[in-house]
Design an enzyme around this catalytic site. Structure first.
Site, PDB file in Angstrom:
ATOM      1  N   HIS A   1      72.727  20.256  38.697  1.00 50.52           N
ATOM      2  CA  HIS A   1      72.651  21.406  37.553  1.00 50.52           C
ATOM      3  C   HIS A   1      73.977  22.380  37.457  1.00 50.52           C
ATOM      4  O   HIS A   1      74.809  22.020  38.189  1.00 50.52           O
ATOM      5  CB  HIS A   1      71.300  22.408  38.001  1.00 50.52           C
ATOM      6  CG  HIS A   1      69.844  21.479  37.979  1.00 50.52           C
ATOM      7  ND1 HIS A   1      69.643  20.838  36.988  1.00 50.52           N
ATOM      8  CD2 HIS A   1      69.280  21.134  38.957  1.00 50.52           C
ATOM      9  CE1 HIS A   1      68.557  20.006  37.318  1.00 50.52           C
ATOM     10  NE2 HIS A   1      68.369  20.169  38.607  1.00 50.52           N
TER      11      HIS A   1
ATOM     12  N   ARG B   1      74.259  24.793  51.854  1.00 52.09           N
ATOM     13  CA  ARG B   1      73.199  25.545  52.640  1.00 52.09           C
ATOM     14  C   ARG B   1      72.102  24.080  52.867  1.00 52.09           C
ATOM     15  O   ARG B   1      71.837  23.316  52.120  1.00 52.09           O
ATOM     16  CB  ARG B   1      72.486  26.408  51.742  1.00 52.09           C
ATOM     17  CG  ARG B   1      71.312  27.345  52.492  1.00 52.09           C
ATOM     18  CD  ARG B   1      70.759  28.150  51.454  1.00 52.09           C
ATOM     19  NE  ARG B   1      69.714  28.905  52.076  1.00 52.09           N
ATOM     20  CZ  ARG B   1      68.583  28.618  52.443  1.00 52.09           C
ATOM     21  NH1 ARG B   1      68.099  27.399  52.060  1.00 52.09           N
ATOM     22  NH2 ARG B   1      67.867  29.374  53.075  1.00 52.09           N
ATOM     23  N   ASP B   2      71.706  24.138  54.226  1.00 52.34           N
ATOM     24  CA  ASP B   2      70.518  23.151  54.601  1.00 52.34           C
ATOM     25  C   ASP B   2      70.871  21.780  54.114  1.00 52.34           C
ATOM     26  O   ASP B   2      70.196  21.029  53.573  1.00 52.34           O
ATOM     27  CB  ASP B   2      69.318  23.697  53.969  1.00 52.34           C
ATOM     28  CG  ASP B   2      68.009  23.152  54.471  1.00 52.34           C
ATOM     29  OD1 ASP B   2      68.162  23.029  55.670  1.00 52.34           O
ATOM     30  OD2 ASP B   2      66.966  22.909  53.712  1.00 52.34           O
ATOM     31  N   HIS B   3      72.128  21.393  54.619  1.00 55.08           N
ATOM     32  CA  HIS B   3      72.608  20.268  54.171  1.00 55.08           C
ATOM     33  C   HIS B   3      71.593  18.852  54.782  1.00 55.08           C
ATOM     34  O   HIS B   3      71.205  18.970  56.065  1.00 55.08           O
ATOM     35  CB  HIS B   3      73.755  19.924  54.695  1.00 55.08           C
ATOM     36  CG  HIS B   3      74.594  18.606  54.171  1.00 55.08           C
ATOM     37  ND1 HIS B   3      75.391  18.689  53.201  1.00 55.08           N
ATOM     38  CD2 HIS B   3      74.400  17.254  54.694  1.00 55.08           C
ATOM     39  CE1 HIS B   3      75.889  17.340  53.113  1.00 55.08           C
ATOM     40  NE2 HIS B   3      75.020  16.729  53.950  1.00 55.08           N
ATOM     41  N   ALA B   4      71.018  17.987  54.136  1.00 56.61           N
ATOM     42  CA  ALA B   4      69.954  17.070  54.330  1.00 56.61           C
ATOM     43  C   ALA B   4      68.841  17.609  55.183  1.00 56.61           C
ATOM     44  O   ALA B   4      68.396  16.938  56.243  1.00 56.61           O
ATOM     45  CB  ALA B   4      70.826  15.871  55.411  1.00 56.61           C
TER      46      ALA B   4
ATOM     47  N   ARG C   1      39.269  -0.922  56.900  1.00 54.93           N
ATOM     48  CA  ARG C   1      39.164   0.154  55.792  1.00 54.93           C
ATOM     49  C   ARG C   1      40.413   0.625  55.532  1.00 54.93           C
ATOM     50  O   ARG C   1      40.641   0.983  54.263  1.00 54.93           O
ATOM     51  CB  ARG C   1      38.220   1.184  56.454  1.00 54.93           C
ATOM     52  CG  ARG C   1      36.729   0.837  56.629  1.00 54.93           C
ATOM     53  CD  ARG C   1      36.072   2.051  57.216  1.00 54.93           C
ATOM     54  NE  ARG C   1      34.633   1.821  57.772  1.00 54.93           N
ATOM     55  CZ  ARG C   1      33.542   2.000  57.213  1.00 54.93           C
ATOM     56  NH1 ARG C   1      33.669   2.546  55.988  1.00 54.93           N
ATOM     57  NH2 ARG C   1      32.416   1.805  57.926  1.00 54.93           N
TER      58      ARG C   1
ATOM     59  N   HIS D   1      75.380  23.498  40.944  1.00 53.59           N
ATOM     60  CA  HIS D   1      76.089  22.372  41.620  1.00 53.59           C
ATOM     61  C   HIS D   1      77.476  22.055  40.816  1.00 53.59           C
ATOM     62  O   HIS D   1      78.523  21.604  41.523  1.00 53.59           O
ATOM     63  CB  HIS D   1      75.491  21.095  41.406  1.00 53.59           C
ATOM     64  CG  HIS D   1      73.971  20.954  42.076  1.00 53.59           C
ATOM     65  ND1 HIS D   1      72.923  21.312  41.343  1.00 53.59           N
ATOM     66  CD2 HIS D   1      73.495  21.190  43.230  1.00 53.59           C
ATOM     67  CE1 HIS D   1      71.740  21.249  41.826  1.00 53.59           C
ATOM     68  NE2 HIS D   1      72.199  21.455  43.405  1.00 53.59           N
TER      69      HIS D   1
ATOM     70  N   ALA E   1      36.635   5.736  51.832  1.00 54.57           N
ATOM     71  CA  ALA E   1      37.873   6.384  52.220  1.00 54.57           C
ATOM     72  C   ALA E   1      37.644   7.579  53.366  1.00 54.57           C
ATOM     73  O   ALA E   1      37.750   8.464  53.384  1.00 54.57           O
ATOM     74  CB  ALA E   1      38.757   6.910  51.113  1.00 54.57           C
TER      75      ALA E   1
ATOM     76  N   GLN F   1      77.726  15.213  48.449  1.00 54.14           N
ATOM     77  CA  GLN F   1      76.701  14.244  48.550  1.00 54.14           C
ATOM     78  C   GLN F   1      75.521  15.092  47.617  1.00 54.14           C
ATOM     79  O   GLN F   1      75.353  16.389  48.166  1.00 54.14           O
ATOM     80  CB  GLN F   1      76.371  14.217  49.985  1.00 54.14           C
ATOM     81  CG  GLN F   1      75.245  14.758  50.858  1.00 54.14           C
ATOM     82  CD  GLN F   1      74.182  13.284  50.381  1.00 54.14           C
ATOM     83  OE1 GLN F   1      74.618  12.166  50.449  1.00 54.14           O
ATOM     84  NE2 GLN F   1      72.990  13.268  50.253  1.00 54.14           N
ATOM     85  N   THR F   2      74.875  14.344  47.300  1.00 51.99           N
ATOM     86  CA  THR F   2      73.539  15.020  46.768  1.00 51.99           C
ATOM     87  C   THR F   2      72.352  13.927  46.670  1.00 51.99           C
ATOM     88  O   THR F   2      72.609  12.655  46.793  1.00 51.99           O
ATOM     89  CB  THR F   2      73.692  15.562  45.459  1.00 51.99           C
ATOM     90  OG1 THR F   2      72.427  15.998  44.941  1.00 51.99           O
ATOM     91  CG2 THR F   2      74.037  14.598  44.274  1.00 51.99           C
ATOM     92  N   ARG F   3      70.817  14.285  46.768  1.00 48.89           N
ATOM     93  CA  ARG F   3      69.857  13.436  46.347  1.00 48.89           C
ATOM     94  C   ARG F   3      68.958  14.083  45.372  1.00 48.89           C
ATOM     95  O   ARG F   3      67.801  13.611  45.277  1.00 48.89           O
ATOM     96  CB  ARG F   3      69.224  13.382  47.808  1.00 48.89           C
ATOM     97  CG  ARG F   3      68.685  14.442  48.638  1.00 48.89           C
ATOM     98  CD  ARG F   3      67.705  14.359  49.520  1.00 48.89           C
ATOM     99  NE  ARG F   3      66.300  14.936  49.166  1.00 48.89           N
ATOM    100  CZ  ARG F   3      65.689  16.090  49.354  1.00 48.89           C
ATOM    101  NH1 ARG F   3      66.691  17.009  50.104  1.00 48.89           N
ATOM    102  NH2 ARG F   3      64.873  16.196  48.856  1.00 48.89           N
TER     103      ARG F   3
HETATM  104  S1  PPS Z   1      35.783   1.907  52.713  1.00 50.69           S
HETATM  105  O1  PPS Z   1      35.533   2.685  54.013  1.00 50.69           O
HETATM  106  O2  PPS Z   1      36.323   3.032  51.930  1.00 50.69           O
HETATM  107  O3  PPS Z   1      36.878   0.828  52.955  1.00 50.69           O
HETATM  108  O4  PPS Z   1      34.568   1.547  52.090  1.00 50.69           O
HETATM  109  P1  PPS Z   1      34.295   0.986  50.633  1.00 50.69           P
HETATM  110  O5  PPS Z   1      35.402   0.129  50.386  1.00 50.69           O
HETATM  111  O6  PPS Z   1      33.892   2.275  49.716  1.00 50.69           O
HETATM  112  O7  PPS Z   1      33.046   0.208  50.854  1.00 50.69           O
HETATM  113  C1  PPS Z   1      31.890   1.059  50.783  1.00 50.69           C
HETATM  114  C2  PPS Z   1      30.522  -0.020  50.312  1.00 50.69           C
HETATM  115  O8  PPS Z   1      30.562  -0.714  50.999  1.00 50.69           O
HETATM  116  C3  PPS Z   1      29.072  -1.114  51.338  1.00 50.69           C
HETATM  117  N1  PPS Z   1      28.874  -1.087  52.953  1.00 50.69           N
HETATM  118  C4  PPS Z   1      29.271  -0.239  53.731  1.00 50.69           C
HETATM  119  N2  PPS Z   1      29.685   1.224  53.617  1.00 50.69           N
HETATM  120  C5  PPS Z   1      29.980   1.805  54.874  1.00 50.69           C
HETATM  121  N3  PPS Z   1      29.984   1.286  56.084  1.00 50.69           N
HETATM  122  C6  PPS Z   1      29.521   0.078  56.114  1.00 50.69           C
HETATM  123  N4  PPS Z   1      29.500  -0.485  57.338  1.00 50.69           N
HETATM  124  C7  PPS Z   1      29.214  -0.863  55.014  1.00 50.69           C
HETATM  125  N5  PPS Z   1      28.940  -1.963  54.737  1.00 50.69           N
HETATM  126  C8  PPS Z   1      28.595  -2.121  53.551  1.00 50.69           C
HETATM  127  C9  PPS Z   1      28.448   0.107  50.795  1.00 50.69           C
HETATM  128  O9  PPS Z   1      27.462  -0.173  49.829  1.00 50.69           O
HETATM  129  C10 PPS Z   1      29.448   0.958  50.332  1.00 50.69           C
HETATM  130  O10 PPS Z   1      29.370   1.252  48.895  1.00 50.69           O
HETATM  131  P2  PPS Z   1      28.865   2.890  48.123  1.00 50.69           P
HETATM  132  O11 PPS Z   1      29.353   2.660  46.936  1.00 50.69           O
HETATM  133  O12 PPS Z   1      29.964   3.844  48.999  1.00 50.69           O
HETATM  134  O13 PPS Z   1      27.504   2.831  48.534  1.00 50.69           O
END
Ligand code: PPS
Length: 573
Positions: free
Chosen positions: A203, A292-295, A451, A206, A478, A197-199
């Site tokens: 080399h 050694r350390d299977h899965a 978001r 083996h 983000a 068995q391998t994932r």
């Molecule tokens: S996220 O949280 O990553 O999904 O946000 P994003 O897609 O980057 O969108 C952020 C841009 O939307 C505008 N905006 C807001 N930002 C934050 N909070 C709220 N409530 C909000 N409403 C509108 C804002 O212009 C962000 O753009 P950037 O370029 O970051 O200024």
């Protein structure tokens, strides 16, 4: 014709595909039934249920089997079975089901593959399952992470009538069912068969190990790699299968065979080793290599290995008689330079210089375009790996800028984009927050759920670009750590990922207020505004932290370029 072969687990090979006529009846009747589109993981389980690889199971487990399997590794009738095989569905689908009714199981395109008699439904206790099967709740364990993050609430159990196996269009001749493989063994006169068995790619170590296993047991060899689902981040199965094929030529003629196993691994260590052995027994193998350390799922969040490296061998030994298939235990095999040979580590005299290349080291060498030495792998295998893993300067990558609104993400991303385009060589795509919200995510708001969805979409597009050799520059806020990590994981399987935290302080962003949004947020006109009335989780895993308060866009971009250069993403070959 195959009488002399090892008996399947439980005595009979349970192939669940029904005759074509019955299949047509079921398909016809299914018009009035609820349907469930199987996930990739469930498709793998279904295939092994239908083709007999999971004999003696006749369907997805009911509670009568599930609980004793979790607690004692036993089915309700006492047969040894180490890992539950359940079907999880959403609440919405569960609401349409009733015990005694039917469920049509379909592939993602909607093709009906099986009919299920709904015999049992229950709400899955995730903690119980994780703790009893994997011995931990730590989500660094891929099996546990799957239970908590990717499993639906309701488990449905019941017998299956198979209409057809999930279709495969890759490496078709290498995918015999257990029944077919048994037949082949008989045709070839193979009686004693040791399965490997391998994932991972194989080399020289083996190769030596499998040759030894076959010789010491007077057996033929079945190279039986898992190609269903393996550990996230593993080398894709297309590349691996080309490597195995290249390796196969090195075995003496008529001794070894390659066949692919559509299993979704759980990375369940010792328990999974037993499952692997049971499956191989069903495929007609008499011996099974446990190294050694299977899965093994690696280390937990405290850096401690989840399982003892030889725990799988111990558990196997305890159940050896009942399993029937013979364990071929191996210590780690290492290269002994002075003998120019591979030996199990327990046969090497103390103080002798040995060489190994770990999986991590191999990945680093591939990424950095460094040589794979001849003692380590066959040149044909190295060549195959090189094809899919070009040096970093020819791989795709994503630079993911995260930070508050007004922190300078977009400006920075734009400067980086323009300079990359000036350099040429790879296509560049900018996925700026605002642009994405106009095009990809126009219906989304700013709740956590929305978001996260927005970031997942960006991550998906960026991962496609990256794995196809392009450069993706992402610049959303983000704000949530777990989704950023998810996106990183997805992208890193196909290329580079660089997280840049644009860490301009809130006061500066607010003072800049280029879009006038902070003023509105302070006045309560915009709700859930990041930094004011919504959280921003600072990343602890950023490759670069850039505060644009005191930097010009060019200076900030320069920091990104120096990093990309240092890591080999740009420049070089
Ligand atoms: S996220 O949280 O990553 O999904 O946000 P994003 O897609 O980057 O969108 C952020 C841009 O939307 C505008 N905006 C807001 N930002 C934050 N909070 C709220 N409530 C909000 N409403 C509108 C804002 O212009 C962000 O753009 P950037 O370029 O970051 O200024």
């Amino acid at each position: 014709m195959s009488d002399h072969l090892i008996a399947p687990h439980g005595g009979i090979l349970k192939e669940l595909i029904v005759p074509a006529e019955r299949g047509a009846e079921l398909r016809e009747a299914s018009r009035d039934w609820p349907s469930w589109d199987l996930t990739p993981r469930q498709l793998c389980d279904l295939e092994l249920l239908l083709n007999g690889g999971f004999s003696p199971l006749e369907g997805f487990m009911t509670q009568a089997d599930f609980h004793p399997v979790c607690q004692d590794m036993r089915l309700a009738d006492g047969t040894l079975w180490p890992i539950p095989v359940t079907l999880d569905v959403t609440d919405e689908v569960a609401e349409q089901l009733s015990v005694g009714g039917k469920l049509a199981l379909r592939d993602p395109e909607g093709v009906m593959l099986a009919a299920m008699d709904v015999e049992d439904m229950w709400v899955l206790d995730r903690e119980e399952k994780a703790r009893s099967v994997f011995g931990t709740l730590d989500q660094k364990h891929p099996g546990v992470a799957h239970i908590f993050q990717r499993t639906n609430n309701v488990a449905v159990g019941g017998r299956l009538a198979g209409l057809e196996l999930p279709p495969h269009y890759d490496f078709v001749p290498l995918r015999p069912t257990p029944g077919r493989l048994r037949y082949r063994f008989t045709e070839l006169g193979w009686r004693r068969i040791v399965a490997f068995q391998t994932r991972n790619p194989m080399h020289r170590a083996h190769f030596e190990l499998t040759m030894r296993a076959a010789r010491e047991n007077d057996a033929n060899l079945l190279i039986h790699p898992t190609v269903g689902m393996t550990k996230p981040g593993d080398i894709d199965h297309y590349t691996r299968v080309r490597c195995y094929r290249a390796l196969l030529d090195h075995y003496p003629e008529h001794t070894a065979m390659l066949s692919l196993l559509p299993l979704a691994m759980r990375m369940g260590g010792p328990r999974e080793a037993l499952l692997h052995a049971i499956i191989r027994k069903n495929y007609g193998c008499t011996h099974f290599i446990v190294g050694r350390d299977h899965a093994g799922p690696g280390k937990d969040s405290k850096g401690v290995p989840f399982y003892d490296p030889y725990g799988a061998q111990e558990l196997f030994r305890e159940h050896q008689d009942e399993l029937g298939i013979q364990m071929v235990p191996f210590k780690m095999v290492v290269y002994v330079e002075e003998k120019a040979a591979y030996l199990p580590v327990d046969e090497v005299e103390e103080g002798t210089r040995t060489l190994t290349i770990s999986g991590t080291e191999l990945r680093t060498r591939l990424i950095e375009g460094r040589e794979l030495p001849d003692w380590f792998t066959f040149p044909e295998v190295a060549e195959e790996l090189r094809k899919t893993h070009p040096a970093r300067a020819r791989q795709g990558f994503t630079v993911f800028f995260t930070g508050l609104s007004g922190s300078g993400k977009s400006t920075l991303a734009n400067v980086v984009m323009v300079k990359l385009l000036e350099m040429g060589g790879r296509p560049v795509t900018l996925l700026d927050g605002d642009i994405v919200r106009k095009n990809l995510s126009s219906e989304l708001g700013f709740s956590k759920e929305h978001r996260d969805l927005n970031i997942r979409r960006i991550g998906f597009v960026a991962s496609e670009i990256t794995k196809n050799g392009g450069i993706a520059l992402c610049a959303p806020i983000a704000p949530y750590d777990h989704v950023r990590k998810e996106v990183r994981q997805e992208i890193e399987t196909g290329g580079g990922f660089v997280l840049v935290h644009v860490a301009t302080p809130l006061e500066v962003c607010e003072q800049r207020d280029r879009k006038g949004l902070y003023a509105k947020a302070r006045a309560g006109l915009i709700k859930e505004f990041t930094g004011i009335s919504d959280p921003y989780e600072e990343p602890a895993d950023a490759e670069l932290v850039i505060d644009t308060s005191e930097l010009s866009p060019e200076e900030a971009a320069q920091q990104v370029f120096l990093y990309l250069e240092k890591e080999g993403f740009i420049g070089g070959q």
